[in-house]
Motif scaffolding. Structure first.
Motif, short mmCIF file in Angstrom:
data_model
loop_
_atom_site.label_atom_id
_atom_site.label_comp_id
_atom_site.label_asym_id
_atom_site.label_seq_id
_atom_site.Cartn_x
_atom_site.Cartn_y
_atom_site.Cartn_z
N LEU A 1 0.60 -1.07 -0.25
CA LEU A 1 -0.12 0.14 -0.44
C LEU A 1 1.03 1.21 0.00
O LEU A 1 1.77 1.17 0.73
CB LEU A 1 -1.03 0.26 0.96
N PRO B 1 1.52 5.56 0.77
CA PRO B 1 1.23 6.17 1.79
C PRO B 1 0.00 6.67 1.63
O PRO B 1 -0.74 7.28 3.01
CB PRO B 1 2.51 6.94 2.22
N CYS C 1 -3.75 7.49 -0.86
CA CYS C 1 -4.37 6.96 -1.36
C CYS C 1 -4.12 7.23 -2.84
O CYS C 1 -4.34 8.55 -3.11
CB CYS C 1 -5.93 7.67 -1.04
N TYR D 1 -8.64 5.78 4.17
CA TYR D 1 -7.33 4.86 3.38
C TYR D 1 -6.39 5.13 4.90
O TYR D 1 -6.05 4.05 4.86
CB TYR D 1 -7.02 5.31 2.20
N GLN D 2 -6.92 6.18 4.99
CA GLN D 2 -5.45 5.85 5.91
C GLN D 2 -5.50 5.08 7.21
O GLN D 2 -4.51 4.83 8.05
CB GLN D 2 -5.74 7.40 7.14
N TYR E 1 -5.15 1.82 6.02
CA TYR E 1 -2.74 2.25 5.95
C TYR E 1 -2.55 1.83 6.87
O TYR E 1 -1.55 1.37 7.15
CB TYR E 1 -2.83 2.86 5.17
N TYR F 1 -2.13 -1.79 8.12
CA TYR F 1 -0.32 -2.36 7.16
C TYR F 1 0.11 -2.30 8.26
O TYR F 1 1.52 -2.46 7.66
CB TYR F 1 -1.42 -1.77 5.70
N LYS F 2 0.62 -0.89 8.42
CA LYS F 2 1.73 -0.60 8.85
C LYS F 2 2.02 -1.10 10.09
O LYS F 2 3.07 -1.29 10.42
CB LYS F 2 2.15 0.98 8.41
#
Length: 457
Positions: free
Chosen positions: A42, A44, A46, A66-67, A70, A73-74
């Motif tokens: 992904l 950083p 969108c 999205y954030q 993300y 994900y991180k």
């Protein structure tokens, strides 16, 4: 290394399971739809293409969703990588199913054990054979301290005197050897009296009480030898045992067949009778049997699991919860990686011993003579077969490696695989589909009850 995120809807919730990490996320409609459209790695920010695809949502909401994804994900909680894990060799046996009785005082229509005979004739285990079986367990357990022995049948209370003597022998030997046995027993309840109840509640760490739910269902399937129903005989005995048991483990365990695909009603009926530890499991029969579960039954069964999950959430919020065995998942301190990969350990750490002293990988293998592993009387034990079972896991079965539910299933039931597919390492697809649905319901229940607890706090 592989990544896998499973998304689904259940009980009015949108849920994503990150398979390798085990993280469960309850999502908004936007985040759920977004997750169907993205894949690692992904970026950083969108992507513009994603904003275009989700143009029906306002731009700010898309960016915020999205954030959030993300950030997960991180943190390694979304699209995480699977860990490669090498199964350690075992070579020890720490659990045993002791067939103290190949006889039964009931004639359950779906019985996989042929009314307790296992197609080998009616027989009770002698004290000598039972002692040799326990000695085998002590010897093969090596340095393992905590052992498990389940008194099984047929109906084990038909051999109650031997059961009591074997428990006494086990207690004597565990003191001498510095080990500890957790005894369990599975009973149909017909022979329970005050003496048996008090002994079981004193000596057994867990008790499985066999009943199929509603009176009409139970008495259609679970009859005495003369064909009469068993419900009114066993129900009050089970209630008495549970009432006296205190905080020691127990559960009622039933079976559903093609004749009661509305089995959620049987679970609810047992809960209404005051039992809050319940298991109702699909029948294990050849597909040609009229009672067997068939592929065309799956949509109906899935609806029943959904119905049961919704009812469990409702009762939890009312302050009268109950546990359903197939929906029990520990998301905080669940099984270690080894257990998640291996499941029950049949044929490896767990074996069954018959009244003749024959050793099999588990109680459901006893009817299959090619799977005999040895005998406690002559000291034989097929360590090569044990090694094969030890080496089998979700990591060695291609269908399991690719399944999102693998860490909750452990590869399924080896005995069912053997019965239906002719090989312990070939998954039985109907069982796989049932397990996947049960896991979805279990995760949905966890999410809904956790959200309710947070709101209540």
């Amino acid at each position: 290394m592989t990544t896998c995120v499973h998304t689904f809807k259940c009980c009015g919730q949108r849920i994503a399971l990150d398979v390798p990490s085990g993280a469960v996320h309850v999502l908004s409609e936007l985040a759920f739809e977004m997750l169907q459209r993205i894949a690692p790695p992904l970026a950083p920010e969108c992507p513009a293409s994603l904003r275009y695809e989700l143009a029906k949502y306002d731009s700010t909401s898309v960016s915020e969703a999205y954030q959030e994804l993300y950030s997960l994900y991180k943190d390694g909680l979304l699209f995480s990588e699977d860990v490669e894990y090498e199964m350690p060799p075992s070579g020890v046996v720490k659990s045993m199913c002791l067939h103290v009785s190949h006889d039964c005082n009931m004639r359950c229509k779906y019985c996989f054990a042929d009314a307790g005979e296992y197609s080998r004739g009616r027989k009770l285990m002698s004290l000598e054979t039972g002692k040799k079986a326990l000695d085998f367990l002590f010897e093969k357990s090596g340095k393992i301290h905590n052992l498990e022995v389940d008194m099984f049948g047929g109906e084990p209370l038909l051999n109650f005197d031997v059961v009591r003597e074997l428990v006494a022998y086990g207690r004597q030997r565990e003191r001498e050897l510095g080990k500890k046995i957790a005894f369990t027993i599975t009973t149909n309840g017909a022979l329970l009296d005050d003496e048996a109840i008090d002994f079981i509640n004193s000596e057994f760490s867990n008790v499985v009480l066999s009943i199929d739910g509603r009176r009409e269902v139970n008495d259609r399937m679970r009859t005495f030898v003369d064909g009469s129903g068993t419900y009114d005989t066993i129900l009050p005995k089970f209630k008495k045992l549970v009432e006296r048991r205190g905080d020691r483990d127990w559960y009622v365990r039933g079976t559903f067949t093609r004749e009661n695909l509305d089995f959620a009603a049987d679970v609810i009926a047992l809960a209404d009778e005051g039992f809050d530890q319940i298991s109702i499991e699909p029948v294990v029969l050849d597909e040609s049997d009229p009672l067997a579960i068939r592929r065309e039954d799956l949509p109906r069964i899935f609806k029943e699991y959904d119905r049961l999950a919704r009812e469990m959430i409702r009762r939890y919020r009312q302050g009268r919860p109950f546990n359903f065995f197939h929906f029990m998942i520990d998301l905080d301190e669940g099984p270690c990686v080894y257990k998640r990969c291996k499941g029950c350990g049949s044929g490896n750490e767990y074996v069954a011993v018959t009244p003749d002293g024959d050793i099999f990988p588990c109680h459901q293998f006893v009817e299959f003579m090619p799977m005999k592993m040895g005998n406690v009387h002559d000291g034989s034990f097929d360590t090569e077969m044990q090694r094969k079972f030890a080496g089998q896991s979700i990591l060695t079965i291609p269908e399991c490696r690719e399944c999102w539910a693998k860490y909750y299933c452990g590869g399924g039931c080896a005995a069912n695989n053997y019965k239906y597919k002719g090989a312990v390492e070939t998954p039985y697809e109907i069982n796989c589909e049932l397990e996947r649905k049960r896991v979805e319901c279990a995760l949905a229940i966890k999410a809904a009850t956790a959200e309710y607890d947070e709101q209540d706090a």
